[in-house]
Design an enzyme around this catalytic site. Structure first.
Site, mmCIF file in Angstrom:
data_model
loop_
_atom_site.group_PDB
_atom_site.id
_atom_site.type_symbol
_atom_site.label_atom_id
_atom_site.label_comp_id
_atom_site.label_asym_id
_atom_site.label_seq_id
_atom_site.Cartn_x
_atom_site.Cartn_y
_atom_site.Cartn_z
ATOM 1 N N LYS A 83 0.855 -1.193 0.000
ATOM 2 C CA LYS A 83 0.000 0.000 0.000
ATOM 3 C C LYS A 83 0.891 1.244 0.000
ATOM 4 C CE LYS A 83 -4.245 0.947 2.573
ATOM 5 N NZ LYS A 83 -4.829 0.720 3.902
HETATM 6 C C1 E4P Z 1 -8.219 1.545 4.047
HETATM 7 O O1 E4P Z 1 -7.452 0.777 3.532
HETATM 8 C C2 E4P Z 1 -7.975 2.309 5.274
HETATM 9 O O2 E4P Z 1 -7.178 1.526 6.139
HETATM 10 C C3 E4P Z 1 -9.239 2.608 6.018
HETATM 11 O O3 E4P Z 1 -10.381 2.189 5.333
HETATM 12 C C4 E4P Z 1 -9.310 3.979 6.580
HETATM 13 O O4 E4P Z 1 -10.535 4.116 7.261
HETATM 14 P P1 E4P Z 1 -10.811 5.270 8.333
HETATM 15 O O5 E4P Z 1 -11.126 6.510 7.575
HETATM 16 O O6 E4P Z 1 -11.999 4.773 9.093
HETATM 17 O O7 E4P Z 1 -9.564 5.401 9.160
#
Ligand code: E4P
Length: 216
Positions: A83
């Site tokens: 990522k």
């Molecule tokens: C996605 O890969 C992220 O880890 C995640 O969905 C972020 O979500 P949040 O906005 O609830 O922190």
């Protein structure tokens, strides 16, 4: 649409993997930090449980460092998807690592143009953050709609991973708009299966059955 968990808590992953519908997991540096465990063994254990794509995020900020860190993350397990943040350096690293055959999840996507750039850089998937757009009183789902249409018109094969999901309605809407994947916290995953009428209906069925079939 594949259903992923957005967590680094191994107990949550084990529990929901047992349902037989979990296709993958996403993590981020905040989630790993919250788990209180080191990154590498945690990611390895998650990969062994899920046997599907598991996103592990870099914490470097320059392209050269992201490439080196991305290679290290990808070496943890064949299920790892690296990522990267959607920055100029992230795009450079995405292109380089994708060219090496490493799957890339481009994260923190907040516009269709960012998604287009990520697709052009060879990303395996892009992660538009629905909830964080809703949080600032915009419509997160409009972003999924735009990216889905753009990718279809332009014949781009990069997957759309609906992220930052806050509630079950987000999951339904993302699926109907053609998102390929939705990642959500364990709480939302649990909410998907729950319905008060299911509970009431089941209770009534079992009570009727028990009345008609008294135990001797
Ligand atoms: C996605 O890969 C992220 O880890 C995640 O969905 C972020 O979500 P949040 O906005 O609830 O922190």
């Amino acid at each position: 649409m594949d259903l992923y968990l957005d967590t680094a808590e191994v107990s949550e992953i084990r529990e929901i993997a047992a349902w037989g519908v979990l296709a993958g997991v996403t993590t981020n540096p905040s989630l790993i930090a919250r788990s209180g465990r080191p990154l590498e063994p945690t990611i390895k254990e998650i990969c062994q449980i899920v046997q599907g794509p598991v996103s592990a995020e870099v914490v470097s900020t320059t392209a050269a460092e992201m490439i080196a860190e991305g290679r290290r993350l990808a070496a943890i397990d064949p299920h790892v998807v690296v990522k990267l943040p959607t920055t100029v350096d992230g795009l450079k690293a995405c292109k380089a690592l994708s060219d090496e055959g490493i799957r890339i999840n481009m994260t923190l996507v907040f516009s269709a143009n960012q998604a287009l750039l990520c697709a052009k850089a060879g990303a395996w998937c892009v992660s538009p953050f629905l909830g964080r757009i809703d949080d600032i009183s915009w419509e997160g789902m409009d972003l999924i709609r735009e990216i889905a249409e753009l990718f279809q018109v332009q014949n781009l094969s990069t997957r759309i991973l609906a992220a930052s999901i806050r509630h079950p309605r987000h999951v339904t809407q993302a699926a109907m708009l053609g998102a390929d994947i939705a990642t959500m916290p364990a709480k939302v995953f649990q909410q998907l299966v729950k319905h008060p009428l299911t509970d009431l209906g089941l209770k009534a069925f079992l009570e009727d059955w028990a009345k008609a079939n008294p135990k001797v």
